[in-house]
Scaffold this motif. Structure first.
Motif, mmCIF file in Angstrom:
data_model
loop_
_atom_site.group_PDB
_atom_site.id
_atom_site.type_symbol
_atom_site.label_atom_id
_atom_site.label_comp_id
_atom_site.label_asym_id
_atom_site.label_seq_id
_atom_site.Cartn_x
_atom_site.Cartn_y
_atom_site.Cartn_z
ATOM 1 N N GLU A 90 1.014 -7.765 8.500
ATOM 2 C CA GLU A 90 2.429 -7.630 8.126
ATOM 3 C C GLU A 90 2.593 -7.116 6.692
ATOM 4 N N GLN A 91 1.521 -6.653 6.079
ATOM 5 C CA GLN A 91 1.607 -6.064 4.753
ATOM 6 C C GLN A 91 2.292 -4.702 4.849
ATOM 7 N N PRO A 92 3.260 -4.413 3.998
ATOM 8 C CA PRO A 92 3.949 -3.122 4.089
ATOM 9 C C PRO A 92 3.086 -1.951 3.637
ATOM 10 N N LEU A 93 3.314 -0.801 4.266
ATOM 11 C CA LEU A 93 2.660 0.453 3.924
ATOM 12 C C LEU A 93 3.736 1.510 3.790
ATOM 13 N N MET B 251 0.844 -1.177 0.000
ATOM 14 C CA MET B 251 0.000 0.000 0.000
ATOM 15 C C MET B 251 0.886 1.235 0.000
ATOM 16 N N ILE B 252 0.403 2.247 -0.666
ATOM 17 C CA ILE B 252 1.117 3.527 -0.730
ATOM 18 C C ILE B 252 0.116 4.638 -0.445
ATOM 19 N N VAL B 253 0.476 5.551 0.460
ATOM 20 C CA VAL B 253 -0.368 6.700 0.756
ATOM 21 C C VAL B 253 0.240 7.924 0.094
ATOM 22 N N ASP B 254 -0.553 8.575 -0.731
ATOM 23 C CA ASP B 254 -0.165 9.830 -1.381
ATOM 24 C C ASP B 254 -0.826 10.954 -0.598
ATOM 25 N N LYS B 255 -0.058 11.577 0.292
ATOM 26 C CA LYS B 255 -0.614 12.600 1.177
ATOM 27 C C LYS B 255 -1.065 13.840 0.416
ATOM 28 N N SER B 256 -0.400 14.197 -0.652
ATOM 29 C CA SER B 256 -0.759 15.418 -1.375
ATOM 30 C C SER B 256 -2.092 15.274 -2.117
ATOM 31 N N ASN B 257 -2.463 14.054 -2.471
ATOM 32 C CA ASN B 257 -3.715 13.826 -3.191
ATOM 33 C C ASN B 257 -4.765 13.091 -2.365
ATOM 34 N N MET C 95 -10.985 6.319 6.255
ATOM 35 C CA MET C 95 -11.583 5.843 5.013
ATOM 36 C C MET C 95 -13.092 5.711 5.175
ATOM 37 N N LEU C 96 -13.796 5.749 4.052
ATOM 38 C CA LEU C 96 -15.213 5.432 4.076
ATOM 39 C C LEU C 96 -15.391 3.981 4.494
ATOM 40 N N GLN C 97 -16.438 3.691 5.222
ATOM 41 C CA GLN C 97 -16.622 2.356 5.785
ATOM 42 C C GLN C 97 -16.595 1.262 4.716
ATOM 43 N N GLU C 98 -17.320 1.448 3.604
ATOM 44 C CA GLU C 98 -17.350 0.397 2.584
ATOM 45 C C GLU C 98 -15.982 0.186 1.951
ATOM 46 N N ASP C 99 -15.200 1.268 1.780
ATOM 47 C CA ASP C 99 -13.840 1.138 1.245
ATOM 48 C C ASP C 99 -12.941 0.416 2.235
ATOM 49 N N LEU C 100 -13.060 0.770 3.511
ATOM 50 C CA LEU C 100 -12.223 0.149 4.532
ATOM 51 C C LEU C 100 -12.542 -1.339 4.676
ATOM 52 N N GLU C 101 -13.797 -1.696 4.614
ATOM 53 C CA GLU C 101 -14.154 -3.114 4.724
ATOM 54 C C GLU C 101 -13.581 -3.907 3.553
ATOM 55 N N GLU C 102 -13.580 -3.329 2.356
ATOM 56 C CA GLU C 102 -12.960 -3.986 1.205
ATOM 57 C C GLU C 102 -11.453 -4.113 1.413
ATOM 58 N N LEU C 103 -10.804 -3.019 1.844
ATOM 59 C CA LEU C 103 -9.362 -3.035 2.090
ATOM 60 C C LEU C 103 -9.009 -4.057 3.165
ATOM 61 N N TYR C 104 -9.760 -4.087 4.227
ATOM 62 C CA TYR C 104 -9.530 -5.014 5.342
ATOM 63 C C TYR C 104 -9.478 -6.459 4.839
ATOM 64 N N VAL D 88 -1.120 -1.878 -4.262
ATOM 65 C CA VAL D 88 -0.387 -2.308 -5.445
ATOM 66 C C VAL D 88 0.191 -3.699 -5.227
ATOM 67 N N SER D 89 0.372 -4.389 -6.325
ATOM 68 C CA SER D 89 1.082 -5.670 -6.342
ATOM 69 C C SER D 89 2.129 -5.549 -7.432
ATOM 70 N N GLY D 90 3.389 -5.353 -7.014
ATOM 71 C CA GLY D 90 4.433 -5.062 -7.994
ATOM 72 C C GLY D 90 4.129 -3.729 -8.642
ATOM 73 N N ASN D 91 3.980 -3.732 -9.961
ATOM 74 C CA ASN D 91 3.654 -2.501 -10.694
ATOM 75 C C ASN D 91 2.171 -2.404 -11.048
ATOM 76 N N VAL D 92 1.363 -3.297 -10.492
ATOM 77 C CA VAL D 92 -0.060 -3.334 -10.824
ATOM 78 C C VAL D 92 -0.866 -2.647 -9.726
ATOM 79 N N LEU D 93 -1.680 -1.670 -10.111
ATOM 80 C CA LEU D 93 -2.573 -0.983 -9.184
ATOM 81 C C LEU D 93 -3.827 -1.834 -9.016
ATOM 82 N N LEU D 94 -4.055 -2.328 -7.790
ATOM 83 C CA LEU D 94 -5.219 -3.163 -7.517
ATOM 84 C C LEU D 94 -6.429 -2.343 -7.089
ATOM 85 N N ARG D 95 -6.206 -1.357 -6.234
ATOM 86 C CA ARG D 95 -7.274 -0.493 -5.737
ATOM 87 C C ARG D 95 -6.697 0.888 -5.454
#
Length: 106
Positions: free
Chosen positions: A102-105, A1-7, A87-96, A13-20
Motif C-alpha cells: 500500500e506504499q504510494p508510487l 516512491m517516484i519514477v523519473d521516466k526521463s532519467n 531493476m537489478l536483482q540486488e537493488d530490487l531485493e533491497e527495495l522489496y 523518499v520520506s517527506g523531503n528526504v531521499l532514502l534511495r
C-alpha cells in the motif's frame, strides 16, 4: 516512491528526504503514468529466483504492471520493457525489504 521516466530512475523518499535512488529499465510510453500503490509483494514471481522477472515483484494497483527484476541486466537504463519497471536483482531485493504494501508510487 517516484519514477523519473526521463532519467530512468526510481527514488524512495520520506517527506523531503531521499532514502534511495535506483537506476531502472522502463517501457517508454508503455510504462504507465499516474499514482499507484504497491498492491502485492511477491517472492520469486516466476516460481524461482533466477526467472525472467527476478527474485521479487511489486504489483502496481489497478494495472497489469509491476516493479520486478530482470534476467537482462543490460536493459536497465533503457526503454526495452513492455511497460513494467525493471531493476537489478540486488537493488530490487533491497527495495522489496524497504517498501510496505500500500506504499504510494508516483
Amino acid at each position: 516512491m517516484i519514477v523519473d521516466k526521463s532519467n530512468h530512475r526510481l527514488a524512495v523518499v520520506s517527506g523531503n528526504v531521499l532514502l534511495r535512488n535506483y537506476k531502472v529499465g522502463l517501457g517508454g510510453d508503455r510504462t504507465p503514468e499516474g499514482s499507484f500503490v504497491i498492491s502485492e509483494k511477491v517472492r520469486n514471481p516466476n516460481g524461482r529466483s533466477d526467472g525472467v522477472f527476478g527474485s521479487r515483484g511489486l504489483a502496481l494497483s489497478d494495472s497489469r504492471y509491476a516493479i520486478h527484476g530482470t534476467d537482462e541486466p543490460d536493459s536497465i537504463g533503457t526503454d526495452e520493457s513492455l511497460g513494467c519497471i525493471r531493476m537489478l536483482q540486488e537493488d530490487l531485493e533491497e527495495l522489496y525489504d524497504l517498501i510496505l504494501r500500500e506504499q504510494p508510487l508516483k
